[in-house]
Design a protein around this motif. Structure first.
Motif, mmCIF file in Angstrom:
data_model
loop_
_atom_site.group_PDB
_atom_site.id
_atom_site.type_symbol
_atom_site.label_atom_id
_atom_site.label_comp_id
_atom_site.label_asym_id
_atom_site.label_seq_id
_atom_site.Cartn_x
_atom_site.Cartn_y
_atom_site.Cartn_z
ATOM 1 N N LYS A 35 0.828 -1.221 0.000
ATOM 2 C CA LYS A 35 0.000 0.000 0.000
ATOM 3 C C LYS A 35 0.856 1.263 0.000
ATOM 4 N N ILE A 39 -1.140 6.867 -3.972
ATOM 5 C CA ILE A 39 -2.321 7.068 -4.822
ATOM 6 C C ILE A 39 -2.636 8.557 -4.751
ATOM 7 N N GLN A 68 -0.043 6.001 -8.521
ATOM 8 C CA GLN A 68 -1.334 5.817 -9.206
ATOM 9 C C GLN A 68 -2.082 7.133 -9.150
ATOM 10 N N ILE A 70 -5.961 8.948 -9.301
ATOM 11 C CA ILE A 70 -7.421 8.798 -9.310
ATOM 12 C C ILE A 70 -8.038 10.176 -9.569
ATOM 13 N N ASP A 228 -9.084 -5.073 -12.291
ATOM 14 C CA ASP A 228 -9.007 -5.419 -10.868
ATOM 15 C C ASP A 228 -8.164 -6.673 -10.626
ATOM 16 N N ASP A 244 -1.176 -2.459 -6.332
ATOM 17 C CA ASP A 244 -2.598 -2.726 -6.177
ATOM 18 C C ASP A 244 -3.335 -2.482 -7.508
ATOM 19 N N ILE A 246 -6.466 -1.091 -9.071
ATOM 20 C CA ILE A 246 -7.621 -0.233 -8.762
ATOM 21 C C ILE A 246 -8.289 0.119 -10.095
#
Ligand SMILES: O=C(O)CCC(=O)C(=O)O
Ligand SMILES: [Fe+2]
Length: 344
Positions: A35, A39, A68, A70, A228, A244, A246
């Motif tokens: 993690k 992000i 990442q 978003i 995913d 991860d 996402i």
């Protein structure tokens, strides 16, 4: 023997020519999701704390070479729609794939299995791939696959949006480095967009195989779309960490060209893709790249007497030639660009 792994659904065990030697095979490929790869909420750069967002990007690019994004402006629906067209490419029968298979390596649209030089592979990769240039659209779009019949239109519109997202990210990066906005986002430096689709069918024993071998990306930045299903791993301080998956995010990573331009301030990180035994995984990598005739060298504004240039200047075309010659030994490629120590 059929090359495309996506057309070999009934395969029960891994053929010998797909088994990697002990030292490069993933072994325990199911490493826990890490993690720590940041992000970053891109909407914050417009509507929130822009400086903080920029700092997050620079820190992630320095520490991991990966992050990442978003809330990047593309809707989940359009991402899914485009991904379903990409998946369709790999569901097509062999004849369709053979039509796109490179007779000569320079054909614009390349459909291939493993690597572009399947016959020369020491070990084959467990993936099929479609790669083609995407930008400027008017130069390439008419050479893209005709089937699925929505491919050209849908992927064309999508490419424009990805290119725009890439520009936004590059502008945040240049701002974060104290360079003028648009420094990396100009007609020469970030002129090209290459789409590279990867399809990794379920594999009977993922501990023995790789979808993509450990490598650095050669370009400025890569915008990667996955769904995913996990499979991407990044080498950090000598350890593999899993990224991860996402569905509404894009994974961004720093390429070697940007590492050279920033004189090593931003790092390109080695990464690989592992396979899995249950589900097929499809990813779309959008490489934002300089034009071939452009010179790649440490940016003047980032060098001074305390930060001398650590890389030489090269035409990007020459850089790419070496990259493909050395294939996966990017350390060697970058080394050949390092300035020699001054002799006293
Ligand atoms: O499919 C992935 O997760 C990674 C693909 C990749 O690294 C590449 O295409 O350069
Ligand atoms: Fe990559």
């Amino acid at each position: 023997m059929e090359k495309f792994v996506s057309n070999r659904s009934s395969i029960k065990s891994v053929p010998e020519d797909y088994v990697f030697p002990q030292e490069t095979r993933p072994g325990n490929f199911k490493i826990p999701i890490n993690k720590t790869i940041p992000i970053i909420d891109l909407s914050e750069a417009q509507n929130g704390d822009r400086t903080k967002t920029i700092q997050q990007i620079i820190k992630a690019a320095e520490e991991f070479g990966f992050f990442q994004v978003i809330n990047h402006g593309l809707s989940l629906d359009e991402m899914k729609e485009t991904m379903s067209i990409f998946k369709e490419v790999f569901e097509k029968p062999n004849e369709y794939k053979h039509d796109l298979y490179p007779e000569e390596i320079l054909k614009t649209c390349k459909m291939f299995s493993s690597t572009l030089k399947y016959e020369c592979d020491k070990v084959h990769l467990w993936r099929d791939s479609l790669r083609h240039p995407a930008y400027p659209l008017e130069e390439w779009q008419h050479l893209w696959p005709e089937y699925p019949n929505t491919y050209r239109e849908c992927v064309g519109n999508y490419s424009v949006k990805i290119k725009e997202l890439g520009s936004r990210i590059m502008n945040l990066i240049s701002e974060g480095l104290g360079l003028e906005c648009g420094y990396f986002d100009n007609d020469n430096l970030s002129d090209s967009l290459v789409i590279s689709l990867n399809h990794y069918p379920p594999c009977p024993d993922p501990s023995l195989t790789l979808g993509v071998i450990k490598h650095f990306d050669a370009y400025l930045i890569t915008v990667l779309q996955q769904e995913d299903i996990c499979g991407l791993q990044v080498l950090k301080d000598g350890e593999w960490i899993a990224v991860d998956a996402i569905p509404h995010a894009f994974v961004i990573n720093i390429g070697c060209a940007l590492q050279i331009l920033t004189n090593g301030k931003l790092k390109s990180a080695e990464h690989r893709a592992v396979t899995n035994s249950d589900q097929a995984r499809t990813t779309a990598a959008f490489f934002i790249a300089p034009s071939g005739d452009c010179f790649i060298e440490p940016t003047k504004d980032l060098i001074d007497e305390h930060n001398p240039p650590i890389y030489k200047s090269y035409k990007y075309k020459e850089f790419l030639t070496r990259y493909f010659q050395k294939q996966y030994d990017m350390d060697m490629v970058l080394k050949s660009y390092e300035e020699e120590e001054p002799k006293d």
